[in-house]
Design a protein around this motif. Sequence first.
Motif, mmCIF file in Angstrom:
data_model
loop_
_atom_site.group_PDB
_atom_site.id
_atom_site.type_symbol
_atom_site.label_atom_id
_atom_site.label_comp_id
_atom_site.label_asym_id
_atom_site.label_seq_id
_atom_site.Cartn_x
_atom_site.Cartn_y
_atom_site.Cartn_z
ATOM 1 N N ARG A 1 -25.772 36.511 22.386
ATOM 2 C CA ARG A 1 -26.589 36.284 23.583
ATOM 3 C C ARG A 1 -27.908 37.050 23.473
ATOM 4 O O ARG A 1 -28.079 37.921 22.632
ATOM 5 N N ASP A 2 -28.829 36.674 24.346
ATOM 6 C CA ASP A 2 -30.123 37.354 24.473
ATOM 7 C C ASP A 2 -30.895 37.408 23.156
ATOM 8 O O ASP A 2 -31.578 38.395 22.862
ATOM 9 N N VAL A 3 -30.803 36.339 22.371
ATOM 10 C CA VAL A 3 -31.550 36.299 21.112
ATOM 11 C C VAL A 3 -32.981 35.854 21.395
ATOM 12 O O VAL A 3 -33.219 34.781 21.947
ATOM 13 N N GLU A 4 -33.920 36.696 21.027
ATOM 14 C CA GLU A 4 -35.359 36.406 21.135
ATOM 15 C C GLU A 4 -35.909 36.402 19.714
ATOM 16 O O GLU A 4 -35.943 37.435 19.042
ATOM 17 N N LEU B 1 -31.770 38.710 10.676
ATOM 18 C CA LEU B 1 -31.063 38.607 11.949
ATOM 19 C C LEU B 1 -29.633 39.035 11.671
ATOM 20 O O LEU B 1 -28.910 38.349 10.955
ATOM 21 N N TYR B 2 -29.261 40.202 12.186
ATOM 22 C CA TYR B 2 -27.915 40.728 11.947
ATOM 23 C C TYR B 2 -27.101 40.520 13.227
ATOM 24 O O TYR B 2 -27.420 41.082 14.273
ATOM 25 N N LEU B 3 -26.052 39.691 13.137
ATOM 26 C CA LEU B 3 -25.197 39.383 14.270
ATOM 27 C C LEU B 3 -23.905 40.180 14.167
ATOM 28 O O LEU B 3 -23.312 40.281 13.093
ATOM 29 N N ALA C 1 -26.975 29.376 27.171
ATOM 30 C CA ALA C 1 -28.053 29.921 27.994
ATOM 31 C C ALA C 1 -29.307 30.012 27.140
ATOM 32 O O ALA C 1 -29.248 30.048 25.910
ATOM 33 N N GLY C 2 -30.460 30.033 27.803
ATOM 34 C CA GLY C 2 -31.718 30.198 27.091
ATOM 35 C C GLY C 2 -32.258 28.902 26.515
ATOM 36 O O GLY C 2 -31.770 27.812 26.824
ATOM 37 N N LEU D 1 -36.484 30.900 19.760
ATOM 38 C CA LEU D 1 -35.373 31.106 20.676
ATOM 39 C C LEU D 1 -35.793 32.112 21.737
ATOM 40 O O LEU D 1 -36.402 33.140 21.418
ATOM 41 N N ARG D 2 -35.448 31.828 22.991
ATOM 42 C CA ARG D 2 -35.754 32.716 24.100
ATOM 43 C C ARG D 2 -34.510 32.873 24.986
ATOM 44 O O ARG D 2 -34.007 31.892 25.528
ATOM 45 N N GLY D 3 -34.028 34.104 25.070
ATOM 46 C CA GLY D 3 -32.840 34.368 25.878
ATOM 47 C C GLY D 3 -31.649 33.538 25.448
ATOM 48 O O GLY D 3 -30.795 33.188 26.266
ATOM 49 N N ALA D 4 -31.556 33.242 24.155
ATOM 50 C CA ALA D 4 -30.559 32.291 23.666
ATOM 51 C C ALA D 4 -29.162 32.919 23.614
ATOM 52 O O ALA D 4 -28.987 34.046 23.146
ATOM 53 N N ALA D 5 -28.183 32.154 24.069
ATOM 54 C CA ALA D 5 -26.780 32.562 24.009
ATOM 55 C C ALA D 5 -25.948 31.365 23.616
ATOM 56 O O ALA D 5 -26.302 30.209 23.898
#
Length: 287
Positions: free
Chosen positions: A38-41, A226-228, A75-76, A24-28
């Motif tokens: 958002r902004d998940v790398e 991965l803590y959301l 996004a991403g 994932l790159r810049g994923a939202a």
Amino acid sequence: MALLPGPRTAAEDAPPDDAPAISLRGAALSYGDREVWRDVELDVRPGEFLAVLGPNGSGKTSFVRALLGRHPLSAGTLSVLGRAPRAAGRDIGYVPQQSSLSTQTMVRARDLVRFGIDGHRFGLPRRSAAVRRRVDEILDAVGASAYADVPLGLLSGGERQRVRIGQALATDPRVLLCDEPLLSLDLHHQRAVTALVDARRRSHGTAVVFVTHEINPVLDLVDRVLYLARGGHRVGTPDEVLTSESLSELYGSRVDVLRVQGRVVVVGAPDGPATPAHHDTVEGARP
């Protein structure tokens, strides 16, 4: 207890050994005007065990839906085995959340596993000797042979989860997505289910994404977390993410992380991962 691979063809090209299974790159991801995360790398490597944690409504199940290609990113970019999620198809195994079943349900354990083998095909399912052998192998591998012909509605929660894992492994997936597989299970069955998942990733290099509300049953197996949360997200090892400093910054308020006899206890986080079972919802609807 071997988790046997199914047949593959030359057309099913595997990515290079050093390529991420999930990227994932810049994923939202959003639902209408509400941005869930958002902004998940993130790169998840083959054989890695990633635990996905967070409070209600933080988007854990939505994360799994995105990996399955059931909800597009807002996004991403996202790729699974170098492809768009839906294109990964049978290379993704999926263990959904537990759901209640009527005792009148006549679908047997072996039927559910068979659906994992040929449920993607149109027409009547194949009943060849090879398919029957494959089903028996899978049931044996997940310890469900004793109730192979028992209707699912008569099985315990732990027994049903063994069968669901068998169904998810039926196509020899390279990525295994588990959405709250430990809900409503006692400690004995939690250990059995997590052992099956861990055995698979160790024996076949399968990347595991394991959504859970309770980290302790899998703490010894987890490579990264991965803590959301509504304030953002954190990615790292359990020792890096599950700290008072990290979670206090994430939530924007004081959160204490205690380690007691090898267990992690989170105090002060709204509906945090030490709290009993929940359902991940977005604006009142399951994502």
